[in-house]
Scaffold this active site. Structure first.
Site, PDB file in Angstrom:
ATOM      1  N   GLU A 138       0.845  -1.183   0.000  1.00  0.00           N
ATOM      2  CA  GLU A 138       0.000   0.000   0.000  1.00  0.00           C
ATOM      3  C   GLU A 138       0.891   1.248   0.000  1.00  0.00           C
ATOM      4  O   GLU A 138       1.850   1.289   0.763  1.00  0.00           O
ATOM      5  CB  GLU A 138      -0.909   0.044   1.234  1.00  0.00           C
TER       6      GLU A 138
ATOM      7  N   GLY B  23       2.996   2.375  10.870  1.00  0.00           N
ATOM      8  CA  GLY B  23       2.733   1.567  12.060  1.00  0.00           C
ATOM      9  C   GLY B  23       2.566   0.093  11.734  1.00  0.00           C
ATOM     10  O   GLY B  23       3.235  -0.763  12.309  1.00  0.00           O
ATOM     11  N   ALA B  24       1.670  -0.200  10.808  1.00  0.00           N
ATOM     12  CA  ALA B  24       1.403  -1.588  10.470  1.00  0.00           C
ATOM     13  C   ALA B  24       0.552  -1.637   9.212  1.00  0.00           C
ATOM     14  O   ALA B  24       0.050  -0.606   8.751  1.00  0.00           O
ATOM     15  CB  ALA B  24       0.679  -2.289  11.605  1.00  0.00           C
TER      16      ALA B  24
ATOM     17  N   GLU C 178      -9.838   4.011   6.169  1.00  0.00           N
ATOM     18  CA  GLU C 178      -9.038   4.439   7.326  1.00  0.00           C
ATOM     19  C   GLU C 178      -9.870   5.152   8.393  1.00  0.00           C
ATOM     20  O   GLU C 178      -9.764   4.846   9.579  1.00  0.00           O
ATOM     21  CB  GLU C 178      -7.858   5.298   6.872  1.00  0.00           C
TER      22      GLU C 178
ATOM     23  N   HIS D 194      -9.557  -4.009   9.815  1.00  0.00           N
ATOM     24  CA  HIS D 194      -9.495  -3.769   8.368  1.00  0.00           C
ATOM     25  C   HIS D 194      -9.969  -4.994   7.576  1.00  0.00           C
ATOM     26  O   HIS D 194     -10.333  -4.861   6.411  1.00  0.00           O
ATOM     27  CB  HIS D 194      -8.059  -3.454   7.942  1.00  0.00           C
TER      28      HIS D 194
ATOM     29  N   HIS E   3      -6.861  -2.297  15.103  1.00  0.00           N
ATOM     30  CA  HIS E   3      -7.062  -1.540  13.856  1.00  0.00           C
ATOM     31  C   HIS E   3      -6.805  -2.428  12.631  1.00  0.00           C
ATOM     32  O   HIS E   3      -7.650  -2.526  11.744  1.00  0.00           O
ATOM     33  CB  HIS E   3      -6.135  -0.326  13.865  1.00  0.00           C
ATOM     34  N   GLU E   4      -5.657  -3.059  12.610  1.00  0.00           N
ATOM     35  CA  GLU E   4      -5.316  -3.866  11.427  1.00  0.00           C
ATOM     36  C   GLU E   4      -6.267  -5.048  11.298  1.00  0.00           C
ATOM     37  O   GLU E   4      -6.687  -5.405  10.205  1.00  0.00           O
ATOM     38  CB  GLU E   4      -3.859  -4.348  11.482  1.00  0.00           C
TER      39      GLU E   4
ATOM     40  N   GLU F 229      -2.482  -3.960   6.912  1.00  0.00           N
ATOM     41  CA  GLU F 229      -3.573  -4.926   7.027  1.00  0.00           C
ATOM     42  C   GLU F 229      -3.641  -5.968   5.923  1.00  0.00           C
ATOM     43  O   GLU F 229      -4.728  -6.480   5.631  1.00  0.00           O
ATOM     44  CB  GLU F 229      -4.895  -4.154   7.048  1.00  0.00           C
TER      45      GLU F 229
HETATM   46  N1  PHE Z   1      -3.011   0.957   5.866  1.00  0.00           N
HETATM   47  C1  PHE Z   1      -2.145   1.080   7.003  1.00  0.00           C
HETATM   48  C2  PHE Z   1      -3.062   1.316   8.214  1.00  0.00           C
HETATM   49  O1  PHE Z   1      -3.570   0.442   8.772  1.00  0.00           O
HETATM   50  C3  PHE Z   1      -1.182   2.191   6.973  1.00  0.00           C
HETATM   51  C4  PHE Z   1      -0.114   2.112   5.922  1.00  0.00           C
HETATM   52  C5  PHE Z   1      -0.198   2.893   4.804  1.00  0.00           C
HETATM   53  C6  PHE Z   1       0.969   1.290   6.088  1.00  0.00           C
HETATM   54  C7  PHE Z   1       0.772   2.872   3.836  1.00  0.00           C
HETATM   55  C8  PHE Z   1       1.955   1.255   5.137  1.00  0.00           C
HETATM   56  C9  PHE Z   1       1.857   2.056   4.006  1.00  0.00           C
HETATM   57  O2  PHE Z   1      -3.406   2.388   8.570  1.00  0.00           O
HETATM   58 ZN    ZN Z   2      -5.617   1.620   8.691  1.00  0.00          ZN
END
Ligand code: PHE
Ligand code: ZN
Length: 885
Positions: free
Chosen positions: A128, A269-270, A328, A309, A305-306, A272
């Site tokens: 992502e 951070g992380a 998000e 998702h 959170h993850e 999904e």
């Molecule tokens: N989609 C991830 C989240 O849970 C954030 C993220 C975005 C991580 C882009 C890596 C690169 O919010």
């Molecule tokens: Zn997210």
């Protein structure tokens, strides 16, 4: 680096893809310098688009193309063209066909941490938003959903663990070699940004979860060998999240396995990825001696959170990146609700509003302001913003407030029912909410399209003769870049009226309708709400539970705010009253070079006494009481001043108020410190964490008195600490003290933790945050410390991030040294990790609220940056910040 150009992309130009990819078979052979990727794509013309022989244009970046076949026939160089991040195949059939591409990429040289890269010897991916194109040629956009089968092979010793999305289907050795393979299949169609793959020497921490319908799910957290004893909290958090999503939203997990991998080098951070979440190890690893209560809370909420998702993001995804808030904002809202349900709703709300105001309000008031759904961007990586995440969550919360919990749940159910397996838009989400409630949400849509924080002015007038109270409300939405004029918003405004004895008064509107939950809907630029049968002048409690992301101004006098501090039955507003009282003192105290008398006088004493009463009140949750002892931060004060800010005056005022409070209620603070001592082993539960928070906040104010016996107390606190929470709190307090104990404690901490990267980050951060006239020099020393590296994002955030966001008086040094330091470092980082550099440069966003000298310094540094060759990411931030983009 082949990168997309600098032209903005527009939401209004969205067009569905000419081709769809329905099935993907990847065969990846991992190797550090040339990972080989064989892809087999089942492609067909998009039936919804009259494609008629259009060329097929695939995205691809930093790839070496070895060969290409179409329906089994090799293509020759004349049949295709590779250029500017794309592969164009000039002629393709008007029916479904199979494209096979064989490419290589270089994980070791991947310093951007997007695509396939190595983190401390572990192969991992980040796709992502647009990283998949750095792994293979593809239609790398979220509205192309495919079913993936992935075979990974690698050396058995270097990468005994091989993971991808979905369920495992096969694994084995490759006879006659030192290599092995694993095959994974993900039955759920997904966009490429949710693809993930991991290969490495990792230790597995297994567990199990049985879903509400009785399906067994194998859970595993993978970490660096030796760190298995730091996974228990993340695993517990995962299982609680899974249960909560079933109970609160009726959402069950859908694969046989759920894997989490912790890596040390991660830009965010992380992530999904379907069935295979990849985490910054900071948000997984926790042990009482290495992680603080704050870390435990963050881990719990990001794991949640993850996981959440999986439904809001993965099963139903975004049509295009303009819709990012769809996944998000909604998922942040869900993780906030989870934390509120698991811990305390009020404490969670206070924390969320603190983050919103400190991160999102400045964004919304500055040159980078954009709507929750931006209409255009140059680089999508720059739009993972507080507005998309935090304000996006507030927008979902307002829908829940307007529809009620049940109504919102029904709306979400309908959204899943209608759109499971699809890539959709914000309209689809809001339509589901409108359809279940029968409400017209057209005006509400402005929350997605208009930038800027609405300013809500409220004043209450009491008519003693008619026994009515009239609340006059007006809303102004300030202009933002590209949006000079705004339309009025639909603002849910939760209110209460409080009688002189502290009782809630029943609310009846002028026409006789009772207002049971106190919820008013503001829809006009100016509006009057009248309440009848009010026997005596009430005190209004406005914007309860922060029912909308607005800036509130009222006609309350200090006495009324003090009254709310003691009596408001809405816990959020009771806390807010204390903050408002303190903020008013602090902004007065910091205005025009500083007025210390303002924060050391009678009103400051009254504030201190009020804080003493609340923080001693054992009928309140301990964690909630701790929130009262934390004063607004320097950035909060600067934001409220909003112009001509002198950051030294802000710092001076805040320090003086802290000292005043410490002196004024020293006895209470000492009592709190002593009464809340930990007994027994560490537990991260909210009550125990709350006690530590009260105690550490009390200690902080005691040390602010400057009394040597209090400094000695902090030293003892450090020495006696039996967990990281107390240890780092004491170290942070001591880091501000100009005495030998400071260096002694820092040296001790370093000696103990030098080989633990996540703990060492805290050592770096504490020093970068310590305000002093030589902070810039201190940070320079840290940057040349042998353990510092610009390549590790956590370490960069610990030093540079802490300095620019946590040390405003030093970052904004009047000679510009802080700005120059940031610019220099960002330029260097921009050369290998543009995403990271652009994020750091965001720290310039509030330069226009500063007093003229600092403004001029910041401007000249920004102009110097703009004159350089920057990445697209940094170019967008710098030019927009300057206002010339
Ligand atoms: N989609 C991830 C989240 O849970 C954030 C993220 C975005 C991580 C882009 C890596 C690169 O919010
Ligand atoms: Zn997210």
């Amino acid at each position: 680096m082949q990168k997309s150009d600098r032209k903005p992309k527009f939401l209004k130009d969205y067009a569905p893809p000419d081709y769809l990819i329905e099935e993907v078979a990847l065969d990846v052979a991992l190797a550090p310098k040339a990972a080989r990727v064989a892809s087999k794509l089942r492609i067909r013309p998009n039936p919804k688009v009259a494609t008629g022989g259009k060329p097929l244009v695939l995205d691809g970046e930093d790839l070496t193309l070895e060969s290409l076949t179409l329906d089994g026939k090799a293509l020759s160089p004349g049949d295709y063209e590779v250029k500017d991040g794309s592969l164009t195949i000039k002629r393709v059939p008007a029916r479904p066909f199979t494209l096979e591409a064989f490419t290589t990429c270089d994980p070791e040289a991947n310093t951007e941490l997007s695509g396939l890269y190595l983190s401390r010897g572990t192969y991992c991916t980040q796709c992502e938003p647009e990283g998949f194109r750095r792994i293979t040629y593809f239609l790398d956009r979220p509205d192309v959903l495919a079913v993936y089968t992935v075979r990974i092979e690698a050396e058995r010793d270097a990468a005994p663990v091989l993971l991808s999305n979905g369920n495992p289907v096969a694994r084995g050795d490759i006879p006659g070699t030192n290599r092995h393979f694993a095959t994974w299949h993900d039955p759920f169609p997904k966009p490429s940004y949710l693809f993930a793959l991991v290969g490495g020497n990792l230790a597995a921490v297994p567990d199990e979860f049985v879903t509400a319908s009785g399906r067994k799910v194998a859970l595993t957290i993978y970490v660096e060998p030796g760190k298995q004893d730091r996974c228990a909290w993340a695993m517990e958090s995962l299982k609680r999240s899974m249960r909560w999503d079933e109970e609160r939203f009726g959402r069950e997990y859908d694969l046989d396995v759920f894997n989490i991998v912790a890596v040390s080098d991660f830009n965010m951070g992380a992530m999904e990825n379907k069935g295979l979440n990849i985490f910054n190890d900071k948000l997984v690893l926790a042990r009482p001696d290495t992680a603080s209560d704050g870390d435990y809370v963050s881990i719990e909420s990001v794991i949640a959170h993850e996981y959440f998702h999986n439904w809001t993001g993965d099963r139903v995804t975004c049509r295009d990146w303009f819709q990012l808030c769809l996944k998000e904002g909604l998922t942040v809202f869900r993780d906030q609700e989870f934390t509120g349900d698991t811990r305390s709703g009020a404490v969670e709300r206070i924390g969320a509003v603190r983050i919103l105001k400190s991160n999102q309000f400045p964004e919304d008031a500055g040159p980078l302001a954009h709507p929750v759904r931006p209409p255009s961007f140059i680089e999508i990586n720059n739009f993972y913003t507080a507005t998309v995440y935090e304000k996006g969550a507030e927008v979902c919360r307002m829908l829940q407030t307007l529809l009620g919990r049940e109504g919102f749940r029904k709306g979400l159910d309908l959204y899943f029912e209608r759109h499971d397996g699809e890539a959709v838009t914000v309209e689809d989400f809001v339509d589901a909410m409108a359809d279940v409630s029968g409400r017209d949400l057209k005006q509400f849509m402005r929350w997605y399209t208009q930038a800027g924080t609405p300013e809500l002015a409220c004043s209450l007038d009491y008519d003693a003769h008619a026994k009515t109270a009239r609340l006059t409300v007006s809303q102004i939405i300030p202009p933002t870049p590209g949006q000079a004029k705004k339309e009025p918003m639909l603002i849910p405004l939760k209110v209460g009226l409080i009688g002189a004895n502290g009782d809630e008064l029943p609310l009846t509107l002028a026409d006789g309708t009772p207002l049971v939950d106190g919820l008013l809907e503001v829809t006009e630029r100016e509006q009057v709400f009248e309440f009848r049968d009010i026997p005596a002048p009430p005190t209004p409690s406005l914007l309860r539970n922060f029912s909308a992301p607005v800036r509130l101004s009222t006609n309350l006098d200090p006495g009324q705010i003090e009254f709310l501090m003691a009596h408001d039955s809405d816990p959020f507003n009771r806390w807010q009253a204390a903050q408002t009282y303190a903020t008013n003192l602090l902004t007065d105290g910091a205005r025009d070079g500083g007025n210390i008398e303002r924060v050391t006088g009678k009103e400051a004493a009254r504030l201190a006494q009020a804080l003493a009463v609340t923080s001693r009140d054992s009928s309140l949750l301990t964690a909630y009481r701790a929130e009262f002892l934390k004063l607004p931060g320097e950035a909060d004060i600067a934001r409220e001043l909003s112009r001509n800010v002198d950051t030294d005056a802000v710092h001076g005022a805040r320090e003086a108020l802290r000292k005043k409070i410490g002196e004024e209620i020293r006895e209470t603070l000492t009592e709190l410190y002593e009464a809340n001592a930990d007994s027994g082993p560490y537990s991260p539960d909210p009550e125990s964490a709350g006690r530590r928070a009260v105690r550490n906040a009390a200690l902080d104010l005691l040390v602010a008195t400057g009394d040597t016996s209090e400094i000695a107390r902090a030293e003892r606190h450090y020495r006696d600490a039996t967990n990281m929470t107390d240890s780092i709190a004491a170290l942070a307090i001591l880091s501000h003290v100009q005495a030998p104990v400071r260096d002694k404690a820092l040296d001790h901490f370093y000696a103990r933790w030098q080989d633990e990267p996540l703990v060492l980050d805290k050592w770096f951060a504490v020093q970068a945050r310590a305000a002093s006239s030589s902070s810039v020099e201190t940070v320079r020393t840290l940057l040349s410390h042998p353990k510092f590296s610009l390549k590790n994002p956590n370490r960069v955030r610990a030093v540079i991030g802490s300095f620019i966001h946590g040390n405003p008086t030093a970052f904004n040094r009047p000679d510009g040294a802080g700005y120059r330091l940031l610019a220099e470092q960002a330029i260097e980082i921009d050369g290998f990790n543009p995403h990271m550099a652009a994020r750091l440069l965001g720290a310039f966003e509030s330069w226009r609220i500063l007093e003229p000298i600092r403004q001029a310094r910041a401007k000249s540094v920004l102009q110097d940056l703009a004159a350089r060759t920057l990445s697209t990411d940094s170019y967008e931030i710098v030019t927009k910040t300057l206002g010339e983009g």
